[in-house]
Design a protein around this motif. Sequence first.
Motif, PDB file in Angstrom:
ATOM      1  N   LEU A  17      66.928 -40.344 -61.024  1.00 39.00           N
ATOM      2  CA  LEU A  17      67.468 -40.777 -60.084  1.00 39.00           C
ATOM      3  C   LEU A  17      68.928 -40.997 -60.917  1.00 39.00           C
ATOM      4  CD1 LEU A  17      64.838 -42.899 -57.499  1.00 39.00           C
ATOM      5  CD2 LEU A  17      66.785 -40.822 -57.487  1.00 39.00           C
ATOM      6  N   VAL A  18      68.683 -42.243 -61.883  1.00 39.38           N
ATOM      7  CA  VAL A  18      69.945 -42.016 -62.923  1.00 39.38           C
ATOM      8  C   VAL A  18      70.662 -41.091 -63.561  1.00 39.38           C
ATOM      9  CG1 VAL A  18      70.700 -43.721 -65.256  1.00 39.38           C
ATOM     10  CG2 VAL A  18      68.185 -44.754 -63.224  1.00 39.38           C
ATOM     11  N   LEU A  19      69.452 -39.999 -63.495  1.00 40.94           N
ATOM     12  CA  LEU A  19      70.211 -39.158 -64.600  1.00 40.94           C
ATOM     13  C   LEU A  19      71.195 -37.925 -64.313  1.00 40.94           C
ATOM     14  CD1 LEU A  19      70.241 -38.121 -67.628  1.00 40.94           C
ATOM     15  CD2 LEU A  19      68.460 -36.374 -67.480  1.00 40.94           C
ATOM     16  N   ILE A  20      70.597 -37.959 -63.186  1.00 37.50           N
ATOM     17  CA  ILE A  20      70.746 -37.153 -61.939  1.00 37.50           C
ATOM     18  C   ILE A  20      73.016 -37.363 -61.716  1.00 37.50           C
ATOM     19  CG2 ILE A  20      71.769 -35.818 -59.780  1.00 37.50           C
ATOM     20  CD1 ILE A  20      69.465 -34.838 -61.438  1.00 37.50           C
ATOM     21  N   PRO A  21      73.316 -38.482 -61.916  1.00 36.21           N
ATOM     22  CA  PRO A  21      73.822 -38.913 -60.994  1.00 36.21           C
ATOM     23  C   PRO A  21      75.433 -38.962 -62.552  1.00 36.21           C
ATOM     24  CG  PRO A  21      73.265 -40.553 -60.349  1.00 36.21           C
ATOM     25  CD  PRO A  21      72.131 -39.630 -61.025  1.00 36.21           C
ATOM     26  N   PHE A  22      74.698 -39.132 -63.601  1.00 36.48           N
ATOM     27  CA  PHE A  22      75.756 -39.053 -64.896  1.00 36.48           C
ATOM     28  C   PHE A  22      75.403 -37.602 -65.317  1.00 36.48           C
ATOM     29  CE2 PHE A  22      74.539 -37.128 -69.729  1.00 36.48           C
ATOM     30  CZ  PHE A  22      75.406 -38.158 -69.945  1.00 36.48           C
ATOM     31  N   ILE A  23      74.446 -36.648 -64.506  1.00 36.14           N
ATOM     32  CA  ILE A  23      75.256 -34.454 -65.188  1.00 36.14           C
ATOM     33  C   ILE A  23      75.769 -34.785 -64.153  1.00 36.14           C
ATOM     34  CG2 ILE A  23      74.137 -32.564 -64.597  1.00 36.14           C
ATOM     35  CD1 ILE A  23      71.275 -34.253 -65.375  1.00 36.14           C
ATOM     36  N   ASP A  48      78.535 -34.207 -54.270  1.00 42.09           N
ATOM     37  CA  ASP A  48      77.904 -33.093 -55.434  1.00 42.09           C
ATOM     38  C   ASP A  48      76.252 -33.896 -56.432  1.00 42.09           C
ATOM     39  OD1 ASP A  48      79.326 -31.222 -54.555  1.00 42.09           O
ATOM     40  OD2 ASP A  48      80.416 -32.110 -56.443  1.00 42.09           O
ATOM     41  N   THR A  49      76.573 -35.033 -56.334  1.00 40.74           N
ATOM     42  CA  THR A  49      75.225 -36.441 -56.540  1.00 40.74           C
ATOM     43  C   THR A  49      74.429 -35.663 -56.486  1.00 40.74           C
ATOM     44  OG1 THR A  49      76.356 -37.305 -57.442  1.00 40.74           O
ATOM     45  CG2 THR A  49      74.569 -38.194 -57.424  1.00 40.74           C
ATOM     46  N   LEU A  50      73.637 -35.592 -54.427  1.00 38.46           N
ATOM     47  CA  LEU A  50      73.071 -35.501 -53.072  1.00 38.46           C
ATOM     48  C   LEU A  50      72.601 -34.152 -53.463  1.00 38.46           C
ATOM     49  CD1 LEU A  50      74.098 -37.335 -50.693  1.00 38.46           C
ATOM     50  CD2 LEU A  50      72.573 -38.032 -51.885  1.00 38.46           C
ATOM     51  N   ILE A  51      73.809 -33.068 -53.448  1.00 42.18           N
ATOM     52  CA  ILE A  51      73.183 -31.491 -53.669  1.00 42.18           C
ATOM     53  C   ILE A  51      72.350 -31.046 -55.146  1.00 42.18           C
ATOM     54  CG2 ILE A  51      73.987 -29.488 -54.404  1.00 42.18           C
ATOM     55  CD1 ILE A  51      75.782 -29.860 -52.917  1.00 42.18           C
ATOM     56  N   GLY A  52      72.983 -32.812 -56.266  1.00 40.64           N
ATOM     57  CA  GLY A  52      71.626 -32.102 -57.223  1.00 40.64           C
ATOM     58  C   GLY A  52      70.343 -32.826 -57.345  1.00 40.64           C
ATOM     59  N   TYR A  53      70.307 -34.422 -55.899  1.00 37.99           N
ATOM     60  CA  TYR A  53      68.876 -34.308 -56.134  1.00 37.99           C
ATOM     61  C   TYR A  53      68.524 -33.632 -55.418  1.00 37.99           C
ATOM     62  CZ  TYR A  53      69.776 -39.643 -57.363  1.00 37.99           C
ATOM     63  OH  TYR A  53      69.978 -40.382 -58.048  1.00 37.99           O
ATOM     64  N   ALA A 123      72.885 -23.509 -65.003  1.00 39.00           N
ATOM     65  CA  ALA A 123      71.816 -23.574 -65.839  1.00 39.00           C
ATOM     66  C   ALA A 123      71.363 -24.594 -66.631  1.00 39.00           C
ATOM     67  CB  ALA A 123      72.344 -22.363 -65.498  1.00 39.00           C
ATOM     68  N   ILE A 124      72.199 -24.193 -68.215  1.00 40.75           N
ATOM     69  CA  ILE A 124      71.949 -25.119 -69.074  1.00 40.75           C
ATOM     70  C   ILE A 124      71.544 -26.520 -68.911  1.00 40.75           C
ATOM     71  CG2 ILE A 124      72.651 -26.475 -71.065  1.00 40.75           C
ATOM     72  CD1 ILE A 124      75.590 -23.947 -70.979  1.00 40.75           C
ATOM     73  N   TRP A 125      71.606 -27.438 -67.598  1.00 42.04           N
ATOM     74  CA  TRP A 125      71.254 -28.292 -67.283  1.00 42.04           C
ATOM     75  C   TRP A 125      69.949 -28.284 -66.704  1.00 42.04           C
ATOM     76  CZ3 TRP A 125      72.532 -32.646 -68.857  1.00 42.04           C
ATOM     77  CH2 TRP A 125      73.724 -32.812 -69.009  1.00 42.04           C
ATOM     78  N   PHE A 126      69.540 -27.048 -66.019  1.00 48.90           N
ATOM     79  CA  PHE A 126      67.988 -27.080 -65.935  1.00 48.90           C
ATOM     80  C   PHE A 126      67.316 -26.445 -67.143  1.00 48.90           C
ATOM     81  CE2 PHE A 126      69.862 -25.587 -61.532  1.00 48.90           C
ATOM     82  CZ  PHE A 126      69.103 -26.949 -60.637  1.00 48.90           C
TER      83      PHE A 126
END
Length: 271
Positions: A17-23, A48-53, A123-126
């Motif tokens: 929940l904290v890391l996704i906004p940072f990414i 973009d953050t919501l899509i990341g979540y 993809a690198i983040w995954f």
Amino acid sequence: MESNRKSPYYPDIPLFLVLIPFISAFNYYLTYANVKFDWWFAFTYTLDTLIGYAAWLAVRRIILWLDKKIVYTQFAKRVTLQFLLTTFAGLFIISFLTELSSLIVKGKWAHSSFYNYDLFIIAIWFFFINAIYVMIHYYYQWQGTAQQVLLEKQKLQTGFLVREGKNENRIPFENITGFSVESEYVVLYTMDGKQYFLDTPLEKIASELPSNLFFRLNRQFIAHRDQIMGFIKLENGKISVSLVEESALPSEIPVSRTKAPAFKRWFRTSD
């Protein structure tokens, strides 16, 4: 692995929940040379953050599903499959939601640079996210092993608790020859010939004994290592364990085919 944790990978939920906004913010830093901090930036960054979540939740669901299908002991197969499935699913969700939001907001498809550059970074983040989950798994596995070792040491320093009337006494493990099921009770036998009748199931008793000193031979008997002389092989992989003559337990106790290999390893292992 659950114990008092909220999930088998705790604290993955508060962490991401904290890391996704940072990414998401870091991706903006890598992708755009000049970022204007206006309402459009706030809107696109939030989107973009919501899509990341959404992508991360799919990744987490896949990992939990894989936990039921392939254990980590098959490390190469498990990690390879996990990375491929989570990356494919995550990129698909991000691509689909990005295209959908672009059509709704701008009325056109996402820019081609999204597929040429952005998806590669994502993809690198995954890979990074999967590495976190693998590390959490092995951390709890190591923690469980360490706790088990500590528990075994604590057991060795104490003894088995029994009641005598209103009193509770602790019998040193070295003074116990074994346990047997007799009618509705379990009987504890000591070196000096005493017997204590317990109303605790044999299975629970076995879990409270140091595993290097005691072995549960079958559904009726647990024996101390010092009471066991050896064993002989029987048909169909079964064995018969021989005990010392002065033992309160039977001189010969059968051990099933499924339990025999574990007993052999235990018996051949020194204290």
